[in-house]
Scaffold this active site. Structure first.
Site, short mmCIF file in Angstrom:
data_model
loop_
_atom_site.label_atom_id
_atom_site.label_comp_id
_atom_site.label_asym_id
_atom_site.label_seq_id
_atom_site.Cartn_x
_atom_site.Cartn_y
_atom_site.Cartn_z
N GLY A 113 17.67 9.83 2.98
CA GLY A 113 17.12 10.24 4.28
C GLY A 113 16.34 9.09 4.91
O GLY A 113 15.57 8.42 4.23
N ARG A 164 23.88 9.12 2.13
CA ARG A 164 23.88 9.41 0.70
C ARG A 164 25.32 9.17 0.24
O ARG A 164 26.25 9.75 0.79
CB ARG A 164 23.44 10.86 0.45
CG ARG A 164 22.03 11.11 0.96
CD ARG A 164 21.54 12.52 0.67
NE ARG A 164 20.15 12.66 1.07
CZ ARG A 164 19.75 13.16 2.24
NH1 ARG A 164 20.62 13.59 3.12
NH2 ARG A 164 18.46 13.24 2.53
N ASP A 201 14.66 8.92 -4.69
CA ASP A 201 15.16 9.21 -6.03
C ASP A 201 16.64 8.90 -6.26
O ASP A 201 17.01 8.21 -7.22
CB ASP A 201 14.99 10.72 -6.27
CG ASP A 201 13.95 11.00 -7.33
OD1 ASP A 201 13.34 10.02 -7.81
OD2 ASP A 201 13.77 12.18 -7.67
N THR A 212 10.81 7.23 1.92
CA THR A 212 11.07 8.66 2.15
C THR A 212 9.81 9.27 2.77
O THR A 212 8.70 8.85 2.43
CB THR A 212 11.42 9.42 0.85
OG1 THR A 212 11.27 10.84 1.08
CG2 THR A 212 10.51 9.06 -0.31
N ASP A 237 8.84 12.17 2.16
CA ASP A 237 8.34 13.23 1.27
C ASP A 237 7.19 12.81 0.35
O ASP A 237 6.50 13.65 -0.20
CB ASP A 237 9.49 13.76 0.40
CG ASP A 237 10.47 14.59 1.21
OD1 ASP A 237 10.09 15.02 2.30
OD2 ASP A 237 11.61 14.79 0.75
N ASP A 268 7.23 11.78 -2.61
CA ASP A 268 7.36 12.39 -3.93
C ASP A 268 7.85 11.42 -5.00
O ASP A 268 8.45 11.83 -5.99
CB ASP A 268 8.29 13.62 -3.86
CG ASP A 268 9.65 13.27 -3.32
OD1 ASP A 268 9.84 12.15 -2.80
OD2 ASP A 268 10.55 14.14 -3.38
N ARG A 310 -2.31 34.45 18.42
CA ARG A 310 -1.11 34.54 17.58
C ARG A 310 -1.30 33.80 16.26
O ARG A 310 -2.09 32.86 16.17
CB ARG A 310 0.09 33.91 18.30
CG ARG A 310 0.64 34.78 19.39
CD ARG A 310 1.78 34.06 20.08
NE ARG A 310 2.23 34.86 21.22
CZ ARG A 310 2.99 34.37 22.19
NH1 ARG A 310 3.38 33.11 22.18
NH2 ARG A 310 3.38 35.15 23.17
N ARG A 336 11.57 19.35 0.51
CA ARG A 336 12.49 20.19 -0.27
C ARG A 336 11.92 20.48 -1.66
O ARG A 336 11.98 21.58 -2.14
CB ARG A 336 13.84 19.48 -0.36
CG ARG A 336 14.96 20.36 -0.77
CD ARG A 336 16.30 19.73 -0.59
NE ARG A 336 16.29 18.25 -0.52
CZ ARG A 336 17.27 17.54 0.00
NH1 ARG A 336 18.31 18.14 0.50
NH2 ARG A 336 17.22 16.23 0.01
N GLY A 338 -6.57 21.77 9.89
CA GLY A 338 -7.42 22.93 9.63
C GLY A 338 -6.62 24.22 9.47
O GLY A 338 -7.06 25.30 9.91
N ALA A 339 -5.46 24.11 8.83
CA ALA A 339 -4.61 25.30 8.66
C ALA A 339 -5.32 26.37 7.82
O ALA A 339 -6.08 26.03 6.91
CB ALA A 339 -3.30 24.89 8.00
N ARG A 371 4.59 34.05 15.35
CA ARG A 371 5.66 33.18 15.84
C ARG A 371 5.97 32.17 14.74
O ARG A 371 5.08 31.73 14.02
CB ARG A 371 5.23 32.39 17.08
CG ARG A 371 5.10 33.23 18.34
CD ARG A 371 6.46 33.69 18.87
NE ARG A 371 6.33 34.36 20.15
CZ ARG A 371 6.01 35.64 20.33
NH1 ARG A 371 5.77 36.43 19.29
NH2 ARG A 371 5.92 36.15 21.54
N HIS A 411 13.84 17.87 11.84
CA HIS A 411 14.04 16.42 11.73
C HIS A 411 13.19 15.58 12.67
O HIS A 411 13.22 14.35 12.55
CB HIS A 411 15.53 16.08 11.90
CG HIS A 411 16.33 16.49 10.70
ND1 HIS A 411 16.71 17.80 10.49
CD2 HIS A 411 16.78 15.79 9.64
CE1 HIS A 411 17.38 17.88 9.36
NE2 HIS A 411 17.43 16.68 8.81
N GLN A 448 10.37 15.22 12.19
CA GLN A 448 9.46 14.62 11.21
C GLN A 448 10.01 13.32 10.62
O GLN A 448 9.28 12.53 10.03
CB GLN A 448 9.21 15.60 10.05
CG GLN A 448 8.50 16.86 10.48
CD GLN A 448 8.66 17.98 9.45
OE1 GLN A 448 7.85 18.11 8.56
NE2 GLN A 448 9.70 18.78 9.59
#
Ligand code: F6P
Length: 326
Positions: free
Chosen positions: A14, A75, A106, A129, A131, A133, A166, A175, A189-190, A250, A256, A258
């Site tokens: 990616g 890939r 990876d 990446t 991610d 990770d 809302r 993933r 601040g979620a 909602r 993507h 991101q």
């Protein structure tokens, strides 16, 4: 290791913001050090098909600020097989390519590890990446930009959440990992952050929502990593509507957006440092490693280790997020 004269750079897996900055740093350092530089297009595919382009200092002008990758990315299933890797090796031989710098995640390093072992090709990897990770680096190239992209989107969604009383359930990428969710969740601040690394209990989530409701919280943000065991934002919304219909909900799936966009200063600097170090590592005769930044120092981790181990998120941040959302 034979003397290295010609080095190919490729981006695989990616795409992530900052890959271009890394390519620029690899190419320019390579040229500075006297190597001939080429780029393999669409990751390992280019090596197999011979889709390889010469790269000069000017070929990488005006790309440090651009998202995506000028080398394109893919890939490559064929490279998972020995037959595909043999084709790539033969093509490399015929084109006189002696060494590789591979930028990806990876999957990219799994291929690189096998390739290096089978054919003795010197390879250095850079973590690219969104991610974050990968084991062996505090930050991957693209992660910081992605988090900032999410933060800006969530800030906008919160405007509407507040104005209309809302509850927004926002799905972000990841993933297998919750890094983007956790960091962007703290930054915005979620009220709740759901990540694959920690089990999600819907009953607990509903209980917390009820508590918030009683405290006159009439709007809120729940960030869900796509790999969370809740099944994603749509599923979470259904559960909330079925069991706790007080909130108007909602869903927003950021997708993507991101992965694209101009890299942040942090990603550009990270990519530039690692790209430079990749060439210096090959020059020193070291191979089969991913370079990363740990405590602001460039460190090497063998492909073997970087694939086998996981980078863990700091789960304490989940508790902090909850405390700060009372
Ligand atoms: O780059 C990693 C990642 O963003 C994952 O978080 C996500 O699941 C995946 O890529 C999706 O990528 P694609 O649409 O290219 O398969």
């Amino acid at each position: 290791m034979n003397e290295i004269k010609k080095i190919a750079v490729l981006t695989s897996g990616g795409d992530s913001p900052g890959m271009n900055a890394a390519v620029r740093a690899v190419v320019r350092t390579g040229i500075y050090e006297g190597y001939e530089m080429v780029g393999s297009l669409r990751g390992y595919h280019g090596l197999i098909s011979g889709d390889v382009v010469p790269l000069h200092s000017r070929s990488v002008s005006n790309i440090i600020q651009r998202g995506g990758t000028i080398l394109k990315s893919a890939r490559c299933k064929a490279f998972y097989e020995k037959e595909g890797r043999k084709k790539a090796y033969d093509k490399m031989q015929s084109m006189g390519i002696d060494a590789l710098v591979v930028i990806g995640g990876d999957g990219t390093f799994t291929g690189a590890k096998e390739f290096g072992k089978e054919f003795g090709v010197p390879i250095v990897g850079l973590p690219g990446t969104i991610d974050n990770d990968l084991f062996g680096t505090d930050y991957t190239i693209g992660y910081d930009t992605a988090v900032n992209t999410v933060m800006e989107a969530v800030d906008k969604l919160r405007d509407t959440a507040y104005s209309h009383d809302r509850l927004f359930i926002i799905e972000v990428m990841g993933r297998d990992a919750g890094f983007i969710a956790l960091r962007s969740g703290i930054a915005t601040g979620a009220e709740m952050i759901l990540v694959p690394e920690s089990p999600t209990y819907i009953a607990e989530l509903l209980y917390m929502l009820e508590k918030d409701w009683k405290k006159n919280k009439t709007s809120g943000i729940i960030i869900v990593a796509e790999g969370d065991d809740s099944g994603g934002a749509m599923k979470v919304e259904r559960e909330i509507n079925d069991h706790f219909p007080d909130y108007e909900t909602r869903v927003s799936i950021l997708g993507h957006i991101q992965r694209g966009g101009s890299p942040s200063a942090m990603d550009r600097v990270l990519a530039s440092r690692l790209g430079n170090a990749a060439i210096m590592t090959l020059k020193e005769g070291v191979s089969g490693v991913m370079l990363g930044l740990i405590d602001n120092k460039i460190e090497m981790t063998s492909f073997e280790k970087s694939i086998k181990h996981h980078q863990y998120i700091n789960l304490e941040l989940l508790d902090i997020a909850r405390v700060l959302a009372i």
